[in-house]
Motif scaffolding. Structure first.
Motif, mmCIF file in Angstrom:
data_model
loop_
_atom_site.group_PDB
_atom_site.id
_atom_site.type_symbol
_atom_site.label_atom_id
_atom_site.label_comp_id
_atom_site.label_asym_id
_atom_site.label_seq_id
_atom_site.Cartn_x
_atom_site.Cartn_y
_atom_site.Cartn_z
ATOM 1 N N ILE A 214 -5.308 -52.662 86.711
ATOM 2 C CA ILE A 214 -5.543 -51.483 86.408
ATOM 3 C C ILE A 214 -7.018 -50.694 87.012
ATOM 4 C CG2 ILE A 214 -5.879 -49.761 84.654
ATOM 5 C CD1 ILE A 214 -4.129 -51.702 82.725
ATOM 6 N N ASP A 215 -6.957 -49.584 87.679
ATOM 7 C CA ASP A 215 -7.948 -49.169 88.222
ATOM 8 C C ASP A 215 -8.151 -47.708 87.429
ATOM 9 O OD1 ASP A 215 -8.351 -51.347 89.879
ATOM 10 O OD2 ASP A 215 -7.488 -50.208 91.537
ATOM 11 N N LEU A 216 -9.431 -47.757 87.322
ATOM 12 C CA LEU A 216 -9.819 -46.291 86.576
ATOM 13 C C LEU A 216 -11.051 -45.801 87.328
ATOM 14 C CD1 LEU A 216 -8.621 -45.367 83.739
ATOM 15 C CD2 LEU A 216 -10.759 -46.170 82.716
ATOM 16 N N SER A 217 -11.085 -44.610 87.686
ATOM 17 C CA SER A 217 -12.362 -43.963 88.096
ATOM 18 C C SER A 217 -12.277 -42.404 87.848
ATOM 19 C CB SER A 217 -12.384 -44.041 89.772
ATOM 20 O OG SER A 217 -11.417 -43.429 90.432
ATOM 21 N N PRO A 218 -13.517 -41.850 87.763
ATOM 22 C CA PRO A 218 -14.885 -42.374 87.952
ATOM 23 C C PRO A 218 -15.399 -43.044 86.359
ATOM 24 C CG PRO A 218 -15.145 -39.945 87.447
ATOM 25 C CD PRO A 218 -13.406 -40.305 87.420
ATOM 26 N N ILE A 219 -16.251 -44.053 86.456
ATOM 27 C CA ILE A 219 -16.612 -44.526 85.234
ATOM 28 C C ILE A 219 -18.182 -44.388 85.402
ATOM 29 C CG2 ILE A 219 -16.936 -46.699 84.049
ATOM 30 C CD1 ILE A 219 -14.246 -47.659 85.257
ATOM 31 N N PRO A 220 -18.772 -44.036 84.196
ATOM 32 C CA PRO A 220 -18.434 -43.088 83.339
ATOM 33 C C PRO A 220 -17.882 -41.759 83.680
ATOM 34 C CG PRO A 220 -20.693 -42.927 83.092
ATOM 35 C CD PRO A 220 -20.326 -43.719 84.458
ATOM 36 N N ALA A 221 -16.653 -41.052 83.060
ATOM 37 C CA ALA A 221 -16.186 -40.015 83.508
ATOM 38 C C ALA A 221 -17.072 -38.829 82.838
ATOM 39 C CB ALA A 221 -15.005 -39.718 82.980
ATOM 40 N N ARG A 222 -17.343 -37.526 83.363
ATOM 41 C CA ARG A 222 -18.292 -36.526 82.949
ATOM 42 C C ARG A 222 -17.322 -35.369 82.299
ATOM 43 N NH1 ARG A 222 -23.556 -34.628 85.540
ATOM 44 N NH2 ARG A 222 -22.099 -33.411 86.597
ATOM 45 N N GLN A 223 -17.784 -34.551 81.443
ATOM 46 C CA GLN A 223 -17.042 -33.619 80.832
ATOM 47 C C GLN A 223 -16.555 -32.478 82.180
ATOM 48 O OE1 GLN A 223 -20.004 -31.643 78.682
ATOM 49 N NE2 GLN A 223 -19.220 -32.615 76.990
ATOM 50 N N GLY A 224 -15.343 -32.379 82.301
ATOM 51 C CA GLY A 224 -14.562 -31.677 83.471
ATOM 52 C C GLY A 224 -14.041 -32.400 84.631
ATOM 53 N N ASP A 225 -14.377 -33.705 84.394
ATOM 54 C CA ASP A 225 -13.849 -34.573 85.521
ATOM 55 C C ASP A 225 -12.320 -34.920 85.429
ATOM 56 O OD1 ASP A 225 -16.086 -35.012 86.936
ATOM 57 O OD2 ASP A 225 -16.610 -37.161 86.144
ATOM 58 N N THR A 226 -11.682 -35.437 86.496
ATOM 59 C CA THR A 226 -10.373 -35.764 86.575
ATOM 60 C C THR A 226 -10.644 -37.172 86.587
ATOM 61 O OG1 THR A 226 -9.604 -34.061 87.623
ATOM 62 C CG2 THR A 226 -8.168 -35.828 87.809
ATOM 63 N N ILE A 227 -9.949 -38.130 85.699
ATOM 64 C CA ILE A 227 -9.855 -39.580 85.520
ATOM 65 C C ILE A 227 -8.767 -39.917 86.350
ATOM 66 C CG2 ILE A 227 -9.664 -41.427 84.134
ATOM 67 C CD1 ILE A 227 -11.339 -40.148 82.031
ATOM 68 N N THR A 228 -8.748 -40.882 87.169
ATOM 69 C CA THR A 228 -7.769 -41.177 88.012
ATOM 70 C C THR A 228 -7.322 -42.778 87.357
ATOM 71 O OG1 THR A 228 -8.437 -40.330 90.014
ATOM 72 C CG2 THR A 228 -6.794 -42.110 90.215
ATOM 73 N N VAL A 229 -6.047 -42.935 86.950
ATOM 74 C CA VAL A 229 -5.408 -44.268 86.456
ATOM 75 C C VAL A 229 -4.657 -44.522 87.629
ATOM 76 C CG1 VAL A 229 -4.714 -45.390 84.446
ATOM 77 C CG2 VAL A 229 -6.057 -43.369 84.115
ATOM 78 N N ILE A 230 -4.940 -45.943 87.994
ATOM 79 C CA ILE A 230 -3.873 -46.425 88.970
ATOM 80 C C ILE A 230 -3.241 -47.977 88.370
ATOM 81 C CG2 ILE A 230 -3.197 -47.175 91.251
ATOM 82 C CD1 ILE A 230 -5.647 -45.766 92.288
ATOM 83 N N VAL A 231 -2.050 -48.128 88.002
ATOM 84 C CA VAL A 231 -1.720 -49.195 87.749
ATOM 85 C C VAL A 231 -0.688 -49.937 88.481
ATOM 86 C CG1 VAL A 231 -0.280 -50.232 85.640
ATOM 87 C CG2 VAL A 231 -1.620 -48.191 85.323
ATOM 88 N N TYR A 232 -0.963 -51.414 88.670
ATOM 89 C CA TYR A 232 -0.281 -52.030 89.713
ATOM 90 C C TYR A 232 0.614 -53.042 88.366
ATOM 91 C CZ TYR A 232 -3.789 -50.649 92.967
ATOM 92 O OH TYR A 232 -4.466 -49.725 93.873
ATOM 93 N N THR A 233 1.857 -53.432 88.720
ATOM 94 C CA THR A 233 2.691 -54.328 87.943
ATOM 95 C C THR A 233 3.185 -55.085 88.885
ATOM 96 O OG1 THR A 233 4.410 -52.533 88.083
ATOM 97 C CG2 THR A 233 2.822 -52.684 86.072
ATOM 98 N N GLU A 234 3.864 -56.007 88.159
ATOM 99 C CA GLU A 234 4.665 -57.200 88.718
ATOM 100 C C GLU A 234 5.979 -56.723 89.198
ATOM 101 O OE1 GLU A 234 4.878 -60.022 85.547
ATOM 102 O OE2 GLU A 234 2.978 -60.913 85.866
ATOM 103 N N LYS A 235 6.473 -55.697 88.301
ATOM 104 C CA LYS A 235 7.843 -55.112 88.773
ATOM 105 C C LYS A 235 7.970 -53.971 88.247
ATOM 106 C CE LYS A 235 9.023 -57.746 84.233
ATOM 107 N NZ LYS A 235 9.824 -58.726 83.623
ATOM 108 N N PRO A 236 8.977 -53.136 88.539
ATOM 109 C CA PRO A 236 9.226 -51.805 87.837
ATOM 110 C C PRO A 236 9.093 -51.762 86.552
ATOM 111 C CG PRO A 236 10.707 -52.229 89.515
ATOM 112 C CD PRO A 236 10.195 -53.356 89.310
ATOM 113 N N VAL A 237 8.212 -50.786 85.888
ATOM 114 C CA VAL A 237 8.039 -50.792 84.657
ATOM 115 C C VAL A 237 8.291 -49.109 84.094
ATOM 116 C CG1 VAL A 237 6.515 -52.751 84.115
ATOM 117 C CG2 VAL A 237 5.680 -50.446 84.662
ATOM 118 N N GLU A 238 8.355 -48.933 82.868
ATOM 119 C CA GLU A 238 7.892 -47.709 82.212
ATOM 120 C C GLU A 238 6.800 -47.666 81.562
ATOM 121 O OE1 GLU A 238 9.290 -45.116 78.180
ATOM 122 O OE2 GLU A 238 10.843 -46.563 78.738
ATOM 123 N N LEU A 239 6.025 -46.590 82.031
ATOM 124 C CA LEU A 239 4.478 -46.728 81.380
ATOM 125 C C LEU A 239 4.261 -45.618 80.369
ATOM 126 C CD1 LEU A 239 2.187 -47.304 84.601
ATOM 127 C CD2 LEU A 239 2.567 -48.692 82.656
#
Ligand SMILES: [Zn+2]
Length: 481
Positions: A214-239
């Motif tokens: 799981i990748d998360l950026s930016p860290i730390p996030a500031r007020q008004g930022d957009t946090i990007t979450v990227i999730v890699y999985t072994e197989k197709p999932v419902e997240l």
């Protein structure tokens, strides 16, 4: 030894009792005491996971520290606001958590007996568990046994450029605070790249299947930022995701899952827990992470509205318009329309940045600038910053002639105070296409363009999306891991 004797909070004031404790300290046998890195050494920290019904005060009392010390160490602005499951650093206590074994006290057991059983000094246990009275153990009480203290247990990891502590924690599936306390007794250095980190644990722990990374950026996030979450999985999932008490919606592209989370400009700085659950083949796996939010450092400005337009500030007018916008604000289109970076909607200087705290006609600074203003004359062309579909094109009381473009994945942009609208709802627009003309309609003090940027229904700083490495780039980077 009593079984069910409750701990009381006035033991310190019980003088005869203290004398008994002191006598015991002298009389009890003292096995070999491991002197290196004794417990309770200053600067050491440990972690506490908040349980239901706990307050910062009860936690502070339990660890023999203060509310202020815990609040300060965890960046908690309001000590009344902690939540169940929140991980707290307890300063001045024993760390790292990973090198402990939990022992549950059985009837008839004494601290010195337990200490002998594990080959440690009873005084070490007394200090490690902050026992006011080492003779007073309760059946069922958890006694923490420091094991392997002073030994480097765990994997070593060389921090890569751009990698943060949270990236490493995710990668090995260790709690962020365990990683932090295993490596530093104080704040970690700002530059981590090239450093070796001890990842606590006898073996590198992977993410729970089917999570790979799981990748998360930016860290730390500031007020008004957009946090990007990227999730890699072994197989197709419902997240299923949750952060800032809101649902996090994911889009899938080439087998990788992406989510954008807007950090509201008024989010209190501090730690927030993100929960991600992957569901595949009827099985669920959940991971959590602490997300730190810092202040945006926004300025203040006073806006004076001409008397002829003051009626537009009527709360009913504002509320009605918010309701209208809420219908498009919450849109989540699973398809991504944009390609490459976003561009600015006009070729002009910025006259007011996102997040600036605002006072209207000298009132309190209880609102903020929800977008970016550009200083440009009436009639100038307004361009779509990226590909998308027009989802709103109509006159509004406060925002004047308005256009909203849906770019997909919960990312939308808005254009207010236009003199002319040159698109219609449902129209597909390309980056750089003219969508309207700059104007001075609605609650505006002069011709300018106000640009709103919405992510997951939250107003964020759109200028981040124009940057070369902005959130737009996440699905366009080479895929890891
Ligand atoms: Zn504005």
């Amino acid at each position: 030894m009593t079984d069910e004797m409750p701990m009381t909070n006035n033991q310190f004031t019980n003088i005869p009792f203290l004398i008994v404790v002191l006598l015991l300290v002298v009389v009890l046998p003292a096995p070999v005491l491991a002197q290196s890195g004794g417990p309770g050494e200053p600067g050491r920290v440990q972690e506490h996971v908040v349980a239901a019904g706990e307050t910062l005060f009860s936690i502070a009392r339990r660890y023999g520290t203060t509310v202020d010390a815990i609040a300060h160490a965890n960046g908690i602005p309001d000590p009344r606001q902690i939540f169940v499951g929140q991980r707290l650093v307890i300063p001045g206590s024993l760390g790292p958590v990973d090198t402990w074994t939990a022992h549950i006290v059985r009837p008839g057991e004494t601290l010195s007996g337990i200490a002998r059983q594990y080959g440690v000094d009873w005084r070490t246990l007394a200090l490690a568990n902050h026992l006011v009275n080492p003779t007073l153990l309760t059946v069922g009480q958890v006694v923490r046994i420091p094991t392997g203290r002073g030994m480097a247990t765990g994997a070593l990891h060389a921090v890569q450029p751009g990698e943060t502590l949270l990236h490493v924690a995710f990668r090995y599936g260790v709690p962020f605070w365990e990683l932090l306390t295993a490596n530093w007794t104080d704040r970690p250095p700002v530059a981590l790249s090239g450093q070796w980190l001890l990842v606590p644990g006898t073996r590198p722990r992977g993410m729970p299947s089917p999570f790979l990374q799981i990748d998360l950026s930016p860290i730390p996030a500031r007020q008004g930022d957009t946090i990007t979450v990227i999730v890699y999985t072994e197989k197709p999932v419902e997240l299923q995701g949750r952060l800032f008490e809101r649902t996090v919606l994911f889009a899938e592209e080439n087998g990788v899952y992406y989510a954008y989370v807007g950090v509201h400009a008024f989010t209190e700085p501090g730690l927030y827990e993100m929960t991600l659950t992957a569901i595949a083949d009827g099985e669920r796996a959940t991971v959590t992470a602490a997300v730190r939010v810092e202040a945006g450092g926004y300025g203040y400005e006073r806006i004076d509205v001409p008397p002829s337009r003051v009626n537009l500030l009527d709360p009913r007018v504002i509320a009605a318009e918010r309701d209208r916008l809420a219908q498009v604000r919450a849109l989540f289109t699973p398809q991504r329309y944009w390609h490459g970076p976003f561009r600015l909607p006009v070729d002009a200087a910025i006259s007011s940045y996102f997040g600036t705290r605002r006072s209207y006609n000298g009132g309190p600074y209880n609102s903020y600038h929800e977008g970016v203003d550009f200083d440009i004359g009436a009639g100038a062309k307004v361009y779509a910053p990226a590909d998308g579909v027009v989802v709103l094109a109509e006159p509004l009381a406060v925002r004047g002639n308005a256009v909203v473009i849906d770019h997909g994945w919960g990312v939308l942009t808005g254009y207010w105070h236009l003199s002319q609208i040159e698109v219609t709802v449902g129209q597909r627009v390309r980056a750089g296409e003219v969508i309207g003309r700059v104007g001075n309609t609605g609650l505006s003090t002069g011709a300018h363009l106000h640009w709103d940027f919405w992510v997951g229904g939250i107003n964020v700083n759109g200028l981040r999306w124009v940057a070369a490495d902005g959130p737009w780039a996440a699905p366009e980077r080479p895929a890891a891991p």
